[in-house]
Design an enzyme around this catalytic site. Structure first.
Site, mmCIF file in Angstrom:
data_model
loop_
_atom_site.group_PDB
_atom_site.id
_atom_site.type_symbol
_atom_site.label_atom_id
_atom_site.label_comp_id
_atom_site.label_asym_id
_atom_site.label_seq_id
_atom_site.Cartn_x
_atom_site.Cartn_y
_atom_site.Cartn_z
ATOM 1 N N ASN A 9 67.646 59.039 40.248
ATOM 2 C CA ASN A 9 67.612 60.029 39.172
ATOM 3 C C ASN A 9 67.958 61.394 39.775
ATOM 4 O O ASN A 9 67.138 61.983 40.470
ATOM 5 C CB ASN A 9 66.212 60.048 38.541
ATOM 6 N N LYS A 11 68.254 64.123 38.291
ATOM 7 C CA LYS A 11 67.672 65.246 37.530
ATOM 8 C C LYS A 11 68.780 66.284 37.269
ATOM 9 O O LYS A 11 69.924 65.893 37.091
ATOM 10 C CB LYS A 11 66.457 65.814 38.259
ATOM 11 N N HIS A 95 60.524 60.390 30.882
ATOM 12 C CA HIS A 95 60.217 60.912 32.221
ATOM 13 C C HIS A 95 59.162 62.006 32.083
ATOM 14 O O HIS A 95 59.149 62.740 31.097
ATOM 15 C CB HIS A 95 61.488 61.464 32.866
ATOM 16 N N GLU A 97 58.918 64.802 33.298
ATOM 17 C CA GLU A 97 59.464 66.158 33.078
ATOM 18 C C GLU A 97 59.864 66.344 31.610
ATOM 19 O O GLU A 97 59.736 67.441 31.057
ATOM 20 C CB GLU A 97 60.656 66.386 34.031
ATOM 21 N N GLU A 167 55.508 56.342 37.540
ATOM 22 C CA GLU A 167 55.697 57.537 38.358
ATOM 23 C C GLU A 167 54.473 58.439 38.191
ATOM 24 O O GLU A 167 54.404 59.218 37.225
ATOM 25 C CB GLU A 167 56.935 58.311 37.908
ATOM 26 N N GLY A 173 58.121 64.763 43.441
ATOM 27 C CA GLY A 173 58.642 65.956 44.094
ATOM 28 C C GLY A 173 57.631 66.671 44.972
ATOM 29 O O GLY A 173 57.856 67.801 45.396
ATOM 30 N N SER A 211 58.190 60.538 45.178
ATOM 31 C CA SER A 211 58.321 60.790 46.622
ATOM 32 C C SER A 211 58.625 59.524 47.430
ATOM 33 O O SER A 211 58.132 59.362 48.544
ATOM 34 C CB SER A 211 57.078 61.506 47.155
HETATM 35 P P1 13P Z 1 61.014 62.409 43.684
HETATM 36 O O1 13P Z 1 61.527 61.154 44.345
HETATM 37 O O2 13P Z 1 61.834 63.620 44.021
HETATM 38 O O3 13P Z 1 59.552 62.585 43.910
HETATM 39 O O4 13P Z 1 61.198 62.212 42.100
HETATM 40 C C1 13P Z 1 60.754 61.055 41.500
HETATM 41 C C2 13P Z 1 61.251 61.024 40.111
HETATM 42 O O5 13P Z 1 60.796 61.785 39.269
HETATM 43 C C3 13P Z 1 62.320 60.077 39.785
HETATM 44 O O6 13P Z 1 62.497 59.978 38.413
#
Ligand code: 13P
Length: 252
Positions: A9, A11, A95, A97, A167, A173, A211
């Site tokens: 992803n 983002k 997601h 976010e 997640e 992140g 992560s």
């Molecule tokens: P990270 O791997 O940067 O922690 O992000 C995970 C994520 O949100 C994937 O959708």
């Protein structure tokens, strides 16, 4: 069908250049993998065409979100049908976010899942608890409720195109990963919820995200209910992403 999947992803990151260099590199390296992993690239929607142009048959492509409507006066949105029309096979829905920054509720998430499945794509429903939920001992209940609500409208013949990505919000992140044992426990719990919902739970791929890096992927992917990963930051670094794809054992 339960498959091993690693999805990147991006983002709101990337460029035409990254679409060419990273996708080209990943494609050339994963061609020789024999662990049966399906590798999916999920760039910002504006780069889907570029990524598809470089993906060949080796890689699948997805979008990070779709609108909950079919078409019409929804400035700035794209539909599941448009994603499918461009050649996408996957769509992330819900997601954290999207839930936290854009205020997506379980109801909206369920509507989007319905659109994605009706559009013939795989729906990757993202679920996960906050640190507050976990500290309060509510992690499994919160995730179970997101799974039940997000997949409430799935028809019996659509389960084969459902994927769930766990997640934990506190791991996204942050460099903090759930331990393989904690992630496995949550995946087993999600599989139990799916089973209670009448889904063919053993056939549904469950991905871990938060992560995941080249040095912790193998331990996570070795767990029996973890069928792969949803990768954020590390999916933007070609060598790391390939290494994560390589970490999927051949026997899950
Ligand atoms: P990270 O791997 O940067 O922690 O992000 C995970 C994520 O949100 C994937 O959708």
């Amino acid at each position: 069908m339960r498959r091993k999947i690693v999805a990147g992803n991006w983002k709101m990151n990337g460029s035409k250049d990254l679409a060419q260099t990273l996708v080209g590199f990943v494609r050339s390296r994963i061609a020789s993998l024999d662990n049966g992993v399906e590798v999916v690239i999920i760039p910002p929607a504006i780069y889907v065409g570029d990524v598809i142009g470089h993906a060949g048959d080796e890689l699948s492509v997805g979008v990070q979100n779709v609108g909950q409507w079919g078409s019409g006066a929804y400035t700035g949105e794209i539909s599941a049908e448009m994603a499918a029309d461009q050649g996408c096979q996957y769509a992330l829905i819900g997601h954290s976010e999207r839930r936290q920054i854009f205020g997506e509720t379980d109801t909206v998430v369920a509507e989007k899942v319905e659109r994605v499945l009706a559009g013939g794509l795989y729906a990757v429903l993202c679920v996960g608890e906050t640190l507050q939920d976990r500290d309060a001992g509510d992690a499994e209940a919160v995730v179970a409720s997101q799974v039940r609500a997000g997949l409430a409208t799935v028809a019996p013949d659509q389960w084969q195109r459902v994927i769930v990505a766990y997640e934990p919000v506190w791991a996204i992140g942050t460099g903090k990963t759930a331990t393989a044992q904690d992630a496995q426990a949550m995946h087993a719990s999600i599989r139990g919820v799916l089973s209670e919902m009448g889904a063919p739970a053993d056939e549904i791929s469950l991905l871990y995200g938060g992560s995941v890096k080249a040095d912790n992927a193998a331990a996570l992917f070795a767990e029996p209910d973890i069928d792969g990963g949803l990768i954020g930051g590390a999916s933007l670094i070609a060598e790391d992403f390939v290494s994560i794809c390589r970490s999927v054992p051949a026997n899950i």
